[in-house]
Design a protein around this motif. Sequence first.
Motif, PDB file in Angstrom:
ATOM      1  N   MET A  76      19.378 -21.206  -8.244  1.00 27.94           N
ATOM      2  CA  MET A  76      19.256 -20.228  -7.156  1.00 27.94           C
ATOM      3  C   MET A  76      19.099 -20.922  -5.809  1.00 27.94           C
ATOM      4  SD  MET A  76      19.945 -17.324  -8.208  1.00 27.94           S
ATOM      5  CE  MET A  76      19.637 -16.530  -6.641  1.00 27.94           C
ATOM      6  N   ASP A  77      18.376 -22.014  -5.781  1.00 32.82           N
ATOM      7  CA  ASP A  77      18.170 -22.750  -4.538  1.00 32.82           C
ATOM      8  C   ASP A  77      19.496 -23.304  -4.008  1.00 32.82           C
ATOM      9  OD1 ASP A  77      16.449 -23.927  -2.497  1.00 32.82           O
ATOM     10  OD2 ASP A  77      16.908 -25.843  -3.478  1.00 32.82           O
ATOM     11  N   ILE A  78      20.259 -23.981  -4.861  1.00 29.69           N
ATOM     12  CA  ILE A  78      21.498 -24.599  -4.378  1.00 29.69           C
ATOM     13  C   ILE A  78      22.584 -23.548  -4.127  1.00 29.69           C
ATOM     14  CG2 ILE A  78      22.501 -25.214  -6.636  1.00 29.69           C
ATOM     15  CD1 ILE A  78      22.540 -27.264  -3.330  1.00 29.69           C
ATOM     16  N   LEU A  79      22.616 -22.498  -4.930  1.00 37.16           N
ATOM     17  CA  LEU A  79      23.579 -21.414  -4.708  1.00 37.16           C
ATOM     18  C   LEU A  79      23.345 -20.784  -3.331  1.00 37.16           C
ATOM     19  CD1 LEU A  79      25.804 -19.836  -6.408  1.00 37.16           C
ATOM     20  CD2 LEU A  79      24.009 -18.160  -6.821  1.00 37.16           C
ATOM     21  N   THR A  80      22.084 -20.561  -3.004  1.00 38.27           N
ATOM     22  CA  THR A  80      21.722 -19.981  -1.708  1.00 38.27           C
ATOM     23  C   THR A  80      22.081 -20.927  -0.561  1.00 38.27           C
ATOM     24  OG1 THR A  80      19.936 -18.754  -2.757  1.00 38.27           O
ATOM     25  CG2 THR A  80      19.805 -19.005  -0.379  1.00 38.27           C
ATOM     26  N   LYS A  81      21.807 -22.209  -0.734  1.00 38.24           N
ATOM     27  CA  LYS A  81      22.137 -23.183   0.316  1.00 38.24           C
ATOM     28  C   LYS A  81      23.644 -23.281   0.529  1.00 38.24           C
ATOM     29  CE  LYS A  81      17.988 -25.994  -0.149  1.00 38.24           C
ATOM     30  NZ  LYS A  81      17.398 -27.213  -0.690  1.00 38.24           N
ATOM     31  N   ILE A  82      24.414 -23.261  -0.548  1.00 37.97           N
ATOM     32  CA  ILE A  82      25.873 -23.312  -0.412  1.00 37.97           C
ATOM     33  C   ILE A  82      26.357 -22.078   0.339  1.00 37.97           C
ATOM     34  CG2 ILE A  82      28.082 -23.225  -1.645  1.00 37.97           C
ATOM     35  CD1 ILE A  82      26.652 -24.857  -3.905  1.00 37.97           C
ATOM     36  N   ARG A  83      25.835 -20.906  -0.040  1.00 42.82           N
ATOM     37  CA  ARG A  83      26.268 -19.676   0.631  1.00 42.82           C
ATOM     38  C   ARG A  83      25.940 -19.714   2.113  1.00 42.82           C
ATOM     39  NH1 ARG A  83      28.977 -17.022   2.946  1.00 42.82           N
ATOM     40  NH2 ARG A  83      28.977 -14.771   3.064  1.00 42.82           N
ATOM     41  N   LYS A  84      24.754 -20.209   2.454  1.00 42.63           N
ATOM     42  CA  LYS A  84      24.371 -20.316   3.870  1.00 42.63           C
ATOM     43  C   LYS A  84      25.317 -21.266   4.606  1.00 42.63           C
ATOM     44  CE  LYS A  84      20.485 -21.318   6.878  1.00 42.63           C
ATOM     45  NZ  LYS A  84      19.116 -21.795   6.988  1.00 42.63           N
ATOM     46  N   ALA A  85      25.674 -22.373   3.976  1.00 47.37           N
ATOM     47  CA  ALA A  85      26.605 -23.323   4.596  1.00 47.37           C
ATOM     48  C   ALA A  85      27.998 -22.712   4.740  1.00 47.37           C
ATOM     49  CB  ALA A  85      26.666 -24.613   3.773  1.00 47.37           C
ATOM     50  N   GLN A  86      28.429 -21.931   3.756  1.00 47.74           N
ATOM     51  CA  GLN A  86      29.727 -21.256   3.886  1.00 47.74           C
ATOM     52  C   GLN A  86      29.729 -20.362   5.122  1.00 47.74           C
ATOM     53  OE1 GLN A  86      29.685 -19.399  -0.023  1.00 47.74           O
ATOM     54  NE2 GLN A  86      31.574 -20.483  -0.584  1.00 47.74           N
ATOM     55  N   ARG A  87      28.644 -19.618   5.306  1.00 49.25           N
ATOM     56  CA  ARG A  87      28.568 -18.683   6.442  1.00 49.25           C
ATOM     57  C   ARG A  87      28.461 -19.438   7.776  1.00 49.25           C
ATOM     58  NH1 ARG A  87      27.256 -13.720   5.934  1.00 49.25           N
ATOM     59  NH2 ARG A  87      25.883 -14.011   4.137  1.00 49.25           N
ATOM     60  N   GLU A  88      27.514 -20.387   7.840  1.00 49.96           N
ATOM     61  CA  GLU A  88      27.229 -21.039   9.118  1.00 49.96           C
ATOM     62  C   GLU A  88      28.252 -22.109   9.490  1.00 49.96           C
ATOM     63  OE1 GLU A  88      23.143 -22.341   8.897  1.00 49.96           O
ATOM     64  OE2 GLU A  88      22.399 -20.264   8.948  1.00 49.96           O
ATOM     65  N   ALA A  89      28.712 -22.896   8.544  1.00 53.00           N
ATOM     66  CA  ALA A  89      29.614 -24.005   8.865  1.00 53.00           C
ATOM     67  C   ALA A  89      31.082 -23.603   8.834  1.00 53.00           C
ATOM     68  CB  ALA A  89      29.373 -25.171   7.897  1.00 53.00           C
ATOM     69  N   LEU A  90      31.441 -22.622   7.985  1.00 50.61           N
ATOM     70  CA  LEU A  90      32.852 -22.240   7.856  1.00 50.61           C
ATOM     71  C   LEU A  90      33.141 -20.823   8.340  1.00 50.61           C
ATOM     72  CD1 LEU A  90      33.736 -23.768   4.356  1.00 50.61           C
ATOM     73  CD2 LEU A  90      34.166 -24.742   6.631  1.00 50.61           C
ATOM     74  N   GLY A  91      32.111 -20.071   8.704  1.00 53.97           N
ATOM     75  CA  GLY A  91      32.310 -18.714   9.205  1.00 53.97           C
ATOM     76  C   GLY A  91      32.766 -17.724   8.138  1.00 53.97           C
ATOM     77  N   ILE A  92      32.395 -17.950   6.889  1.00 52.26           N
ATOM     78  CA  ILE A  92      32.793 -17.070   5.791  1.00 52.26           C
ATOM     79  C   ILE A  92      31.808 -15.908   5.708  1.00 52.26           C
ATOM     80  CG2 ILE A  92      33.061 -16.902   3.282  1.00 52.26           C
ATOM     81  CD1 ILE A  92      33.928 -19.892   3.375  1.00 52.26           C
ATOM     82  N   ASP A  93      32.329 -14.685   5.912  1.00 51.74           N
ATOM     83  CA  ASP A  93      31.467 -13.499   5.914  1.00 51.74           C
ATOM     84  C   ASP A  93      31.185 -12.956   4.517  1.00 51.74           C
ATOM     85  OD1 ASP A  93      31.142 -13.384   8.705  1.00 51.74           O
ATOM     86  OD2 ASP A  93      33.073 -12.358   8.928  1.00 51.74           O
ATOM     87  N   TYR A  94      32.182 -13.017   3.617  1.00 50.37           N
ATOM     88  CA  TYR A  94      32.029 -12.403   2.305  1.00 50.37           C
ATOM     89  C   TYR A  94      32.470 -13.358   1.208  1.00 50.37           C
ATOM     90  CZ  TYR A  94      31.856  -8.306   5.272  1.00 50.37           C
ATOM     91  OH  TYR A  94      31.526  -7.426   6.270  1.00 50.37           O
TER      92      TYR A  94
END
Length: 161
Positions: A76-94
């Motif tokens: 859960m920790d790494i899944l959440t961190k990856i999702r945050k990086a997708q949003r913040e670093a790559l601009g992925i909304d969904y």
Amino acid sequence: MRTITLSNGQTVEVECLSCALTGGLIEPEGGVIVETEYFHAHQDVAYPIKGLVILASKRHFTCLDEMTESERIDYMDILTKIRKAQREALGIDYVYYFYNEDTTHHFHTWMVPRYKWMSEFGRSVESVRPVLLHARNNMNHERNKNEVRSAIKVLAEALRN
């Protein structure tokens, strides 16, 4: 042993592709995005979609309820961190998340981003397979693969910080 053809056309003989990837015997094209004690994240470049991440267990198991408590916390920790990086670093909304328990290899979760170009395939779970096939069949050219490799580096860097 099984002979497996990788997305770059190279063939390898392995007992388990996931063991070879998570154990470092095979370097995923584009490199490792992030690795923890229990999990390994990389992109399957056979589906060249920027920000698509596969989070795979290092230990051989297939079902969510087979995780140890430490693995569940790490997952859960790494899944959440990856999702945050997708949003913040790559601009992925969904993102669509998938895992299946009838796999012949390790537990793994697919994190498939949604982009505007995917709308022509619909906005439901049924649209994901046609999107993946479209990417594999129509986006497997050097320009797009270079963009995917760049996104892998961006995610990896964001997760190091």
